[in-house]
Design a protein around this motif. Structure first.
Motif, PDB file in Angstrom:
ATOM      1  N   VAL A 126       0.859  -1.179   0.000  1.00  0.00           N
ATOM      2  CA  VAL A 126       0.000   0.000   0.000  1.00  0.00           C
ATOM      3  C   VAL A 126       0.898   1.232   0.000  1.00  0.00           C
ATOM      4  O   VAL A 126       1.693   1.432   0.922  1.00  0.00           O
ATOM      5  CB  VAL A 126      -0.940   0.000   1.218  1.00  0.00           C
ATOM      6  CG1 VAL A 126      -1.762   1.284   1.267  1.00  0.00           C
ATOM      7  CG2 VAL A 126      -1.859  -1.213   1.179  1.00  0.00           C
ATOM      8  N   LEU A 127       0.778   2.031  -1.036  1.00  0.00           N
ATOM      9  CA  LEU A 127       1.565   3.259  -1.139  1.00  0.00           C
ATOM     10  C   LEU A 127       0.843   4.419  -0.467  1.00  0.00           C
ATOM     11  O   LEU A 127       1.473   5.275   0.145  1.00  0.00           O
ATOM     12  CB  LEU A 127       1.860   3.576  -2.605  1.00  0.00           C
ATOM     13  CG  LEU A 127       2.572   2.466  -3.380  1.00  0.00           C
ATOM     14  CD1 LEU A 127       2.757   2.861  -4.836  1.00  0.00           C
ATOM     15  CD2 LEU A 127       3.907   2.127  -2.741  1.00  0.00           C
ATOM     16  N   GLU A 128      -0.476   4.462  -0.593  1.00  0.00           N
ATOM     17  CA  GLU A 128      -1.311   5.443   0.099  1.00  0.00           C
ATOM     18  C   GLU A 128      -2.592   4.729   0.511  1.00  0.00           C
ATOM     19  O   GLU A 128      -3.229   4.078  -0.318  1.00  0.00           O
ATOM     20  CB  GLU A 128      -1.649   6.632  -0.804  1.00  0.00           C
ATOM     21  CG  GLU A 128      -0.451   7.505  -1.132  1.00  0.00           C
ATOM     22  CD  GLU A 128      -0.835   8.691  -2.009  1.00  0.00           C
ATOM     23  OE1 GLU A 128      -1.997   9.157  -1.946  1.00  0.00           O
ATOM     24  OE2 GLU A 128       0.033   9.138  -2.763  1.00  0.00           O
ATOM     25  N   PRO A 129      -2.973   4.852   1.776  1.00  0.00           N
ATOM     26  CA  PRO A 129      -4.183   4.154   2.233  1.00  0.00           C
ATOM     27  C   PRO A 129      -5.464   4.809   1.713  1.00  0.00           C
ATOM     28  O   PRO A 129      -5.456   5.944   1.241  1.00  0.00           O
ATOM     29  CB  PRO A 129      -4.097   4.276   3.759  1.00  0.00           C
ATOM     30  CG  PRO A 129      -3.300   5.509   3.989  1.00  0.00           C
ATOM     31  CD  PRO A 129      -2.336   5.603   2.846  1.00  0.00           C
ATOM     32  N   LYS A 140      -8.656   6.883   1.751  1.00  0.00           N
ATOM     33  CA  LYS A 140      -8.839   8.136   2.475  1.00  0.00           C
ATOM     34  C   LYS A 140     -10.267   8.629   2.305  1.00  0.00           C
ATOM     35  O   LYS A 140     -10.801   8.655   1.195  1.00  0.00           O
ATOM     36  CB  LYS A 140      -7.858   9.186   1.945  1.00  0.00           C
ATOM     37  CG  LYS A 140      -7.934  10.497   2.666  1.00  0.00           C
ATOM     38  CD  LYS A 140      -6.898  11.475   2.145  1.00  0.00           C
ATOM     39  CE  LYS A 140      -7.002  12.770   2.914  1.00  0.00           C
ATOM     40  NZ  LYS A 140      -6.017  13.744   2.459  1.00  0.00           N
ATOM     41  N   LYS A 184     -14.812   8.551  -0.785  1.00  0.00           N
ATOM     42  CA  LYS A 184     -13.466   8.111  -0.436  1.00  0.00           C
ATOM     43  C   LYS A 184     -12.556   8.154  -1.664  1.00  0.00           C
ATOM     44  O   LYS A 184     -13.023   8.014  -2.792  1.00  0.00           O
ATOM     45  CB  LYS A 184     -13.494   6.694   0.121  1.00  0.00           C
ATOM     46  CG  LYS A 184     -14.286   6.569   1.415  1.00  0.00           C
ATOM     47  CD  LYS A 184     -14.320   5.160   1.893  1.00  0.00           C
ATOM     48  CE  LYS A 184     -15.075   4.926   3.164  1.00  0.00           C
ATOM     49  NZ  LYS A 184     -15.918   5.881   3.738  1.00  0.00           N
ATOM     50  N   GLN A 204      -7.372   3.489  -2.212  1.00  0.00           N
ATOM     51  CA  GLN A 204      -5.965   3.319  -1.863  1.00  0.00           C
ATOM     52  C   GLN A 204      -5.130   3.161  -3.126  1.00  0.00           C
ATOM     53  O   GLN A 204      -5.638   2.751  -4.172  1.00  0.00           O
ATOM     54  CB  GLN A 204      -5.760   2.143  -0.919  1.00  0.00           C
ATOM     55  CG  GLN A 204      -6.021   0.794  -1.502  1.00  0.00           C
ATOM     56  CD  GLN A 204      -5.807  -0.317  -0.498  1.00  0.00           C
ATOM     57  OE1 GLN A 204      -5.471  -0.084   0.652  1.00  0.00           O
ATOM     58  NE2 GLN A 204      -6.003  -1.539  -0.931  1.00  0.00           N
ATOM     59  N   TYR A 205      -3.857   3.527  -3.005  1.00  0.00           N
ATOM     60  CA  TYR A 205      -2.916   3.456  -4.129  1.00  0.00           C
ATOM     61  C   TYR A 205      -1.954   2.327  -3.790  1.00  0.00           C
ATOM     62  O   TYR A 205      -1.275   2.384  -2.761  1.00  0.00           O
ATOM     63  CB  TYR A 205      -2.202   4.807  -4.238  1.00  0.00           C
ATOM     64  CG  TYR A 205      -1.288   4.986  -5.417  1.00  0.00           C
ATOM     65  CD1 TYR A 205      -1.700   4.723  -6.718  1.00  0.00           C
ATOM     66  CD2 TYR A 205       0.002   5.459  -5.230  1.00  0.00           C
ATOM     67  CE1 TYR A 205      -0.856   4.929  -7.795  1.00  0.00           C
ATOM     68  CE2 TYR A 205       0.850   5.669  -6.304  1.00  0.00           C
ATOM     69  CZ  TYR A 205       0.419   5.408  -7.577  1.00  0.00           C
ATOM     70  OH  TYR A 205       1.256   5.605  -8.637  1.00  0.00           O
ATOM     71  N   ARG A 233       4.657   4.985 -10.272  1.00  0.00           N
ATOM     72  CA  ARG A 233       4.372   3.992  -9.223  1.00  0.00           C
ATOM     73  C   ARG A 233       5.682   3.478  -8.619  1.00  0.00           C
ATOM     74  O   ARG A 233       5.801   3.294  -7.408  1.00  0.00           O
ATOM     75  CB  ARG A 233       3.545   2.849  -9.800  1.00  0.00           C
ATOM     76  CG  ARG A 233       2.808   2.046  -8.759  1.00  0.00           C
ATOM     77  CD  ARG A 233       1.839   1.085  -9.414  1.00  0.00           C
ATOM     78  NE  ARG A 233       0.781   1.762 -10.139  1.00  0.00           N
ATOM     79  CZ  ARG A 233      -0.455   1.939  -9.682  1.00  0.00           C
ATOM     80  NH1 ARG A 233      -0.795   1.469  -8.512  1.00  0.00           N
ATOM     81  NH2 ARG A 233      -1.356   2.558 -10.410  1.00  0.00           N
ATOM     82  N   ALA A 240       6.966   6.154  -6.263  1.00  0.00           N
ATOM     83  CA  ALA A 240       6.190   6.181  -5.017  1.00  0.00           C
ATOM     84  C   ALA A 240       6.596   5.019  -4.110  1.00  0.00           C
ATOM     85  O   ALA A 240       6.731   5.189  -2.893  1.00  0.00           O
ATOM     86  CB  ALA A 240       4.692   6.129  -5.329  1.00  0.00           C
ATOM     87  N   ARG A 253      10.043   5.861  -2.599  1.00  0.00           N
ATOM     88  CA  ARG A 253       9.912   6.867  -1.535  1.00  0.00           C
ATOM     89  C   ARG A 253       9.431   6.237  -0.227  1.00  0.00           C
ATOM     90  O   ARG A 253       9.934   6.539   0.844  1.00  0.00           O
ATOM     91  CB  ARG A 253       8.916   7.953  -1.947  1.00  0.00           C
ATOM     92  CG  ARG A 253       9.499   9.043  -2.761  1.00  0.00           C
ATOM     93  CD  ARG A 253       8.493  10.202  -2.928  1.00  0.00           C
ATOM     94  NE  ARG A 253       8.773  10.869  -4.167  1.00  0.00           N
ATOM     95  CZ  ARG A 253       8.113  10.679  -5.304  1.00  0.00           C
ATOM     96  NH1 ARG A 253       7.090   9.855  -5.353  1.00  0.00           N
ATOM     97  NH2 ARG A 253       8.448  11.311  -6.391  1.00  0.00           N
ATOM     98  N   LYS A 254       8.433   5.379  -0.332  1.00  0.00           N
ATOM     99  CA  LYS A 254       7.834   4.823   0.891  1.00  0.00           C
ATOM    100  C   LYS A 254       8.676   3.721   1.524  1.00  0.00           C
ATOM    101  O   LYS A 254       8.812   3.655   2.743  1.00  0.00           O
ATOM    102  CB  LYS A 254       6.434   4.289   0.592  1.00  0.00           C
ATOM    103  CG  LYS A 254       5.788   3.695   1.841  1.00  0.00           C
ATOM    104  CD  LYS A 254       4.325   3.654   1.793  1.00  0.00           C
ATOM    105  CE  LYS A 254       3.816   3.178   3.149  1.00  0.00           C
ATOM    106  NZ  LYS A 254       2.384   3.146   3.208  1.00  0.00           N
TER     107      LYS A 254
END
Length: 157
Positions: free
Chosen positions: A48-51, A53, A62, A65-66, A103, A106, A109-110
């Motif tokens: 999961v790169l971004e949950p 939201k 919503k 997620q990414y 992608r 990202a 980065r994470k």
């Protein structure tokens, strides 16, 4: 013959050793290099790169997620991420689109480790770490026969 999927528009899923691969190239990478590497590995793990939201003004709306699902993750003996692989047909824009590059960035980065784009050949594979500022040129990939290399050293830093 299976129908092509959204992720694999031109090919057919390959079933082998209880896994489902998106292409014959992925299956070849698995049988030639991953399966007998004596290292722990995962096939198509989800990161999961971004949950998910919720928008602040409306709880019913919503943003999805990414996620990024690499083809293979290989772990070092201590159980840490060692190599994150995405099997491609080429290192050019056809093989690695702008969306895919974003992608990869990202993910880097994470999780602090780049995705390595892989082009499988008969007896070896070509690899370039993606999502970092100093990467090998597509015309000068690292050629490997196993996972015992360090992607930092392979970038010529």
């Amino acid at each position: 013959m299976a129908a092509p999927t959204a992720l694999n528009k031109r090919g057919t899923k390959v079933h082998l050793d209880g896994y489902t691969f998106d292409s014959q190239k992925e299956a070849d990478f698995y049988t030639r290099f991953v399966r007998d590497s004596e290292l722990q590995y995962a096939i198509h793990p989800k990161f999961v790169l971004e949950p998910l939201k919720t928008l602040p003004r409306n709880e019913r709306l919503k943003v999805p997620q990414y996620v990024y699902t690499p083809d293979f993750v290989v772990y070092n003996p201590a159980g840490r991420l060692f190599h994150v692989y995405d099997v491609k047909n080429s290192f050019g824009p056809y093989g690695i689109s702008t969306d895919v590059k974003n992608r990869f960035k990202a993910f880097t980065r994470k999780y602090g480790i780049p995705v390595e784009a892989v082009v499988v050949r008969k007896h070896d594979f070509k690899v370039i770490a993606q999502g970092i500022t100093k990467q090998r040129k597509p015309t000068q990939p690292l050629v490997c026969t196993n996972f015992q290399y360090d992607w930092i050293e392979a970038t010529n830093l």
